[in-house]
Design a protein around this motif. Structure first.
Motif, short mmCIF file in Angstrom:
data_model
loop_
_atom_site.label_atom_id
_atom_site.label_comp_id
_atom_site.label_asym_id
_atom_site.label_seq_id
_atom_site.Cartn_x
_atom_site.Cartn_y
_atom_site.Cartn_z
N UNK A 81 0.52 -1.25 -0.06
CA UNK A 81 -0.08 -0.12 0.01
C UNK A 81 0.87 1.27 0.09
N UNK A 82 0.19 2.34 -0.41
CA UNK A 82 1.16 3.52 -0.38
C UNK A 82 0.76 4.32 0.64
N UNK A 83 1.45 4.97 1.46
CA UNK A 83 1.56 5.81 2.68
C UNK A 83 2.37 7.22 2.26
N UNK A 84 2.01 8.22 3.10
CA UNK A 84 2.80 9.32 3.03
C UNK A 84 2.41 10.19 4.22
N UNK A 85 3.27 11.19 4.37
CA UNK A 85 3.15 12.06 5.40
C UNK A 85 2.59 13.70 4.90
N UNK A 86 1.95 14.36 5.78
CA UNK A 86 1.30 15.63 5.18
C UNK A 86 1.35 16.71 6.16
N UNK A 87 1.72 17.97 5.76
CA UNK A 87 1.58 19.27 6.48
C UNK A 87 0.24 19.44 6.92
N UNK A 88 -0.21 20.13 8.01
CA UNK A 88 -1.46 20.19 8.37
C UNK A 88 -1.67 21.90 8.05
N UNK A 89 -2.94 22.10 8.11
CA UNK A 89 -3.66 23.62 8.02
C UNK A 89 -4.86 23.53 9.08
N UNK A 90 -4.79 25.03 9.40
CA UNK A 90 -5.99 25.43 10.19
C UNK A 90 -7.22 25.25 9.48
N UNK A 91 -7.23 26.17 8.45
CA UNK A 91 -8.23 26.29 7.48
C UNK A 91 -8.36 25.41 6.45
N UNK A 92 -9.33 24.44 6.38
CA UNK A 92 -9.32 23.54 5.08
C UNK A 92 -9.14 23.99 3.73
N UNK A 93 -9.59 25.11 3.58
CA UNK A 93 -9.39 25.89 1.96
C UNK A 93 -8.00 26.28 1.92
N UNK A 94 -7.14 26.27 2.71
CA UNK A 94 -5.83 26.30 2.63
C UNK A 94 -4.90 25.29 2.03
#
Length: 173
Positions: A81-94
């Motif tokens: 399976x594919x996995x990854x990391x992600x940065x987060x944002x406070x506002x979903x539209x960003x």
């Protein structure tokens, strides 16, 4: 026999702690596809070329399925399976997937049966000692070079107990 090398390392969480000896895996070089398929099909009615072709088809299928977001079951071996990391944002539209999803990688998870059969069949053999960038071919060679006597020996250079001597004592302790 699965070979290991003894390596002296410090504790990354406690820089001041004395270094200890740890077993480090010594993986042998992988066979090329032709040698692997010849060995895997020996004493069967499957031709090595047929297995090579099947592996190529599996690889192509797995690439396609993984790129589409699917998990791929590889027979009774396990899943990819594919996995990854992600940065987060406070506002979903960003959220910008193209710049915020990072380090995608393919993860193999062995099936329970495959994992247990491999792990239960492991036997370990000392493949040497590494200290201060000096490679010693065996624990006996290391002891001889350092003038260490006693402390027991590993019969046949192997141990099923994770690199410790019978009785649970570290051979270099």
């Amino acid at each position: 026999m699965y070979k290991y090398k003894l390596v002296k390392r410090g504790n990354p969480q406690d820089k001041g702690a004395p270094k200890k000896w740890y077993a480090s895996p010594l993986s042998e070089t992988a066979q090329d596809v032709k040698a692997m398929t010849r060995a895997a099909t020996e004493n069967t009615t499957v031709a090595p070329k047929e297995m090579e072709a099947a592996l190529e088809l599996l690889g192509n299928y797995a690439r396609q399925q993984l790129q589409q977001g699917h998990t791929v079951r590889v027979g009774d071996l396990g899943t990819l399976r594919v996995t990854f990391q992600s940065d987060g944002v406070e506002n979903i539209t960003d959220y910008q997937a193209s710049s915020m999803i990072k380090n995608p990688r393919i993860l193999f998870t062995p099936s329970k049966d495959f994992r247990e059969s491999v792990i239960n069949g492991l036997q370990f053999e000392n493949g040497g000692v590494l200290e201060n960038d000096v490679n010693y071919a065996s624990l006996a060679d290391y002891k001889k070079a350092k003038g260490i006597t006693g402390g027991g020996t590993e019969p046949g250079g192997s141990s099923g107990g994770g690199g410790t001597e019978p009785g649970g004592e570290d051979p270099l302790g």
